[in-house]
Scaffold this active site. Structure first.
Site, mmCIF file in Angstrom:
data_model
loop_
_atom_site.group_PDB
_atom_site.id
_atom_site.type_symbol
_atom_site.label_atom_id
_atom_site.label_comp_id
_atom_site.label_asym_id
_atom_site.label_seq_id
_atom_site.Cartn_x
_atom_site.Cartn_y
_atom_site.Cartn_z
ATOM 1 C CE LYS A 117 46.409 6.466 -21.951
ATOM 2 N NZ LYS A 117 47.511 6.923 -21.071
ATOM 3 C CB SER A 156 46.433 10.306 -19.327
ATOM 4 O OG SER A 156 47.428 9.345 -19.640
ATOM 5 C CB SER A 161 49.393 8.344 -17.368
ATOM 6 O OG SER A 161 49.268 9.742 -17.471
#
Lengths: 480, 493
Positions: B76, B151, B175
């Site tokens: 990420k 997210s 998330s």
């Protein structure tokens, strides 16, 4: 005319003498090239986190113990949010609702009077960097070497009533933080900076007047000047029918005036909240006891001991405990010359040595005459090997590095006092024979002539004759 | 090969059936082909990835490899990785090349894993659909007209589209779990403090926690073994003995491997009135998964989390408060975006931040600054902290009556791109089942539990503090008897 009372509270930022910063491993040494002592944490790269330096906490504990405060078993680091280019994270990590040190007192000395100043709190925080407004192609430069340097902010109650008290407090605090080894006290380098909150009120009024805060006073002289100016300005303003607005002011040493920097209206809302990156600071009693065991004897305790053990006056004992270095030097000197000579020793340390150091702007740690040398010198005064006057010569020789000890100076320069009565009698006979005129004057009632004859005798021995013996024998010979 | 789990890939690498360079290239080729459609990656750097793969091959050749050596993983873009552009999904960091490694990245490097690239995400992890990214929305591989969740939407979509075998995510309010649910993945948010936050760009420091996103509990366990552990650079990281999560996957076995396991079902999720907050098809799949668990020997008990309903409100005070302060460092002074033209210092700040941050980030900074401001702090921030404690206490009480709590991960399957983008509150409510777990600091997982109209749904598992091993074991047992997690989006080829 109304009588006015001055009310002063002081906030001091003492830079703590830790090797590394409060939340990173970077060095805190002063004077490096800009930004070479700024790590990823100090420049607040994305993702970095603070880790508390235990050494800084130790310093806070020592301070708390030294002023008889409560060392909080739990204190909390909070973020103080504001934007400034030299504040990398956009917030300063400080302590807000729960500081590490609560309460405490400091005793200050004003001539013969003692006064107690109450402390509100002391809290740990990080320093910001520096903005350099010299010309960088028309821009400002930022040096983040100082960012993250540990500070202890020490806040008093509004207990001081004059600039003299404020300065006495600042000096006492300055001496204390150096004494307990938590701050080098270097005011030029900004290691010890004071803000003074000043207000005035009519004598007898209970409520405080509106205060103005004078920021960043970095010398005791400026503190005195700034407060004096501010007080007369506030009184004049009120007497002219004006009102004091709460404000932050700066002192300009060139003009000797204070001027407002920002008013209450544009005061920041710092939006304090507990820093979620740091756990509450827990200090258990074991940690406090370990710190207590490592504490040096404190100034007031040492002063009282000097008075009790060595029969020194409060004046001498206070002077000797003005700094730990002086007190240590005194005790080391005393160990050589013996406790019975404490008074002579105190005089030498606080008068002769102090004056000589002062003349060359040296600290006692840099004295060429060591405690052992001075102790040896005092021992020779005490056993009448040399007079006080000769001692000053010996001291000077030691200062200039001519010999390693007082005994060597006395030996090599033949300064041993003449105490042999026969020798002195012979000397006096010679003086009387050579100065018949003076003898006649003395006999005619001129006491001054006697002193002149003593002077001649001392001169003939280059000051080595025991002055008391010369005096006594001369009087006997003159039948006076 | 691309549908293999991590264990199978490790065996293939160890057995020299494929090299790390070949495997990495396989994924890089797929990324080349499919990322223009999915937009799962913000930054791909084949040169860097292949260099790591070559180093891994050398280790494997020397017989010095571990289980992750040579395995490509998507990271990420919230994790700082040395030499890599690290954007956090924001224009603000569009030009930021990190000079250092996050602890998570350093640990994967040390394990010999290959960084396959940096995945797309909601800007500064603020979002539940991956639509707030400066680098454009991510498409759900199951239906590219739909969101992948957020997210960690880029990580989820990358794994779901078989562009990476596994990925890292971070979870502040759901998330990891919500995008895992929407993309048919297994995702784990560990107990707060289990994985170091050092080098992970902070959104809400007291809630953020990194974790694995993969195709099975088995893969998650393997990744967590590397990610977890005390880090002296993170003061909130917990100093506790390390665990072997893989070894505990099969802690229970036999015909009824979960016999004696008590599954708590909060009436705030399943009660007759409350369940209407969840779409019926998702609820039906959750019920079916619970039936499967009963077959494995578990029993279900009703529990109550009375303060659950206050979690979204408390979260949207605490998270923005911390974010407003955390994001202050992005000021255009030292790195990152700076407006091209400005008149003075304040103008430089306001223009740089106005131009560098997107709308959702600005909204949260404003909320955060407001709730922390003088006169409002007690009413909002302190009150929210009190609710947070009540929520944590609810869980502590609940875990006296059960071993694991289950329910839906998300109230719906993947929604359409743009469907909720104009309504922040609707968007915030998509995390209604996940947020309380972050407020309490507990571990939570999402595992695939079926398909509704061709879209995956997730079952949420909530564990007691440090219950990661238990959660993984409970998830693994389910995955041993069901095949939902093995399904993958094949519309992309």
């Amino acid at each position: 005319m109304k009588q006015w009372e001055v009310v002063i509270g002081i906030e001091t930022h003492a830079q703590l003498s830790t090797r590394s910063k409060i939340f990173s491993g970077s060095s805190t040494a002063f004077g490096a090239e800009p930004n070479v002592q700024a790590s990823a944490v100090d420049i607040a790269l994305p993702g970095v986190l603070p880790v508390l330096n235990k050494q800084a906490v130790e310093c806070a504990i020592r301070f708390g113990l030294a002023v008889g405060a409560t060392v909080a078993p739990k204190s909390v680091f909070a973020r103080k949010n504001y934007f400034y280019p030299d504040l990398p994270k956009g917030y300063q990590i400080s302590q807000f609702e729960l500081p590490v040190v609560v309460g405490g007192q400091l005793t200050i000395q004003l001539g013969d009077l003692e006064k107690t100043v109450n402390l509100t709190r002391a809290h740990l925080e990080e320093d910001a960097g520096k903005s350099l407004h010299e010309d960088f192609q028309g821009k400002s430069g930022i040096d983040l070497n100082r960012a993250g340097t540990p500070l202890l902010e020490i806040v008093t109650e509004p207990d001081m009533r004059s600039s003299a008290e404020a300065v006495a407090y600042a000096k006492a605090l300055h001496a204390l933080v150096r004494w307990i080894g938590i701050c080098d006290g270097n005011m030029q380098e900004g290691s010890f900076r004071c803000d003074a909150n000043v207000s005035v009120r009519p004598v007898g009024q209970k409520e405080f007047g509106t205060r103005r805060e004078i920021k960043n006073l970095n010398s005791f002289r400026f503190m005195q000047q700034a407060i004096d100016y501010e007080v007369q300005w506030q009184i004049a303003t009120i007497e002219d029918g004006g009102r004091i607005e709460q404000a932050t002011v700066l002192f300009d040493p060139d003009s000797g005036e204070t001027r407002a920097m920002r008013s209450k209206e544009d005061a920041h809302d710092y939006r304090y909240f507990p820093d979620p990156d740091l756990l509450p600071l827990i200090i258990d009693s074991e940690w406090i006891e370990r710190a207590r065991a490592a504490m040096p004897e404190l100034p007031v305790a040492k002063r009282d001991r000097f008075m009790a053990d060595f029969a020194l006056s409060v004046y001498d004992a206070s002077a000797l405990t003005g700094s730990l270095e002086v007190a240590d030097f005194f005790e080391a000197t005393l160990a050589v010359c013996g406790q019975t000579n404490a008074k002579i020793c105190a005089n030498w340390v606080t008068v002769d040595l102090a004056a000589r150091l002062n003349k060359e702007s040296r600290e006692i740690g840099e004295s060429p005459v060591s405690a052992a040398m001075l102790g040896g010198l005092i021992a020779r005064i005490a056993d009448s090997t040399i007079s006080n006057n000769i001692a000053k010569k010996v001291f000077e020789a030691l200062w200039n590095g001519e010999e390693k000890s007082a005994d060597d100076v006395i030996e090599k320069q033949g300064l041993k006092q003449i105490t042999d009565t026969g020798a002195i009698e012979k000397l006096i006979d010679d003086v009387l024979a050579a100065n018949a005129g003076m003898v006649a004057e003395f006999k005619a009632g001129k006491e001054k002539a006697f002193n002149a004859l003593v002077g001649q005798a001392m001169k003939a021995t280059k000051g080595k004759a025991n002055p008391q013996q010369v005096n006594d024998l001369l009087r006997a010979k003159l039948g006076a | 090969m691309i549908t293999h789990g991590l264990k199978a890939l490790a065996q293939a690498l160890a057995g020299k059936r494929i090299s790390s360079v070949e495997l990495t290239q396989l994924y890089l080729d797929r990324i080349d082909r499919l990322n223009p459609v999915i937009n799962a990656f913000i930054t791909v750097d084949a040169g860097k990835s292949l260099a790591q793969a070559r180093a891994a091959d050398a280790l494997l050749a020397a017989g010095k490899g571990g289980l992750l050596t040579g395995i490509p993983l998507a990271q990420k873009d919230i994790f700082c990785a040395k030499g890599w552009r690290t954007t956090c999904g924001s224009k603000m960091l569009g030009n930021f090349i990190s000079p250092y490694d996050a602890t998570v990245i350093a640990k994967f490097d040390a394990a010999g894993a290959v960084n396959l690239g940096k995945t797309n995400m909601d800007e500064f992890a603020m979002g539940s659909s991956n639509e707030t990214s400066f680098f454009g929305p991510v498409k759900n591989p199951w239906d590219i007209t739909r969101v992948p969740g957020g997210s960690s939407g880029g990580s989820a979509a990358a794994v779901a589209a078989l562009l990476a075998p596994a990925a890292t995510g971070t979870d502040t309010g759901g998330s990891i779990r919500q995008p895992a649910a929407l993309c048919n993945l297994t995702g784990l948010k560990p107990t707060y403090g289990v994985v170091s936050r050092y080098g992970m760009i902070a959104f809400a420091s007291s809630l953020d926690q990194a974790g694995p996103m993969a195709r099975s509990a088995e893969d998650c366990a393997l990744l967590l073994n590397t990610m977890a552990g005390f880090d002296e650079r993170d003061s909130t990281s917990l100093d506790r003995p390390t665990e072997d999560y893989s070894a505990q996957l099969n802690a229970t076995a036999g015909d009824k491997p979960l016999a004696g396991l008590k599954i708590g079902l909060p009436k705030e999720f399943f009660g007759a009135d409350e369940r209407t907050g969840c779409s019926p098809d998702v609820m039906q799949l959750v019920e079916a998964a619970l039936a499967e668990y009963r077959k494995l020997g578990a029993e279900t008990v009703e529990i109550s989390l009375p303060n659950m309903k206050r979690s979204v409100a408390a979260y949207y005070v605490i998270a923005p408060a911390e974010a407003s302060s955390n994001l202050s460092r992005f000021d255009g002074v030292r790195y990152g975006y700076r407006a091209a033209e400005y008149s003075d210092l304040n103008d430089m700040y306001s223009k740089s931040r106005a131009q560098g941050f997107g709308a959702e980030v600005k909204r949260r900074i404003l909320i955060g600054a407001y709730v922390l401001s003088h006169g409002y702090y007690d009413a909002y921030y302190l009150q929210a902290q009190r609710i947070r404690r009540l929520i944590a206490n609810d869980f502590v009480a609940a875990f006296k009556a059960c071993d694991v709590i289950m329910g839906p991960t998300s109230p719906s399957t993947a929604f359409k791109l743009g469907e909720k983008a104009a309504d922040p509150v609707q968007m915030y409510l998509s995390d209604i089942y996940t947020i309380a777990v972050n407020l309490a600091g507990l571990p939570g997982m999402s595992i695939p539990c079926g398909m509704a109209s061709g879209l995956p749904a997730g079952l949420q598992l909530i564990g007691d503090y440090f219950g990661e091993a238990k959660l993984l074991n409970v998830a693994h047992r389910y995955q041993q008897v069901t095949g939902w997690h093995l399904q993958h989006a094949d519309g992309l080829a």
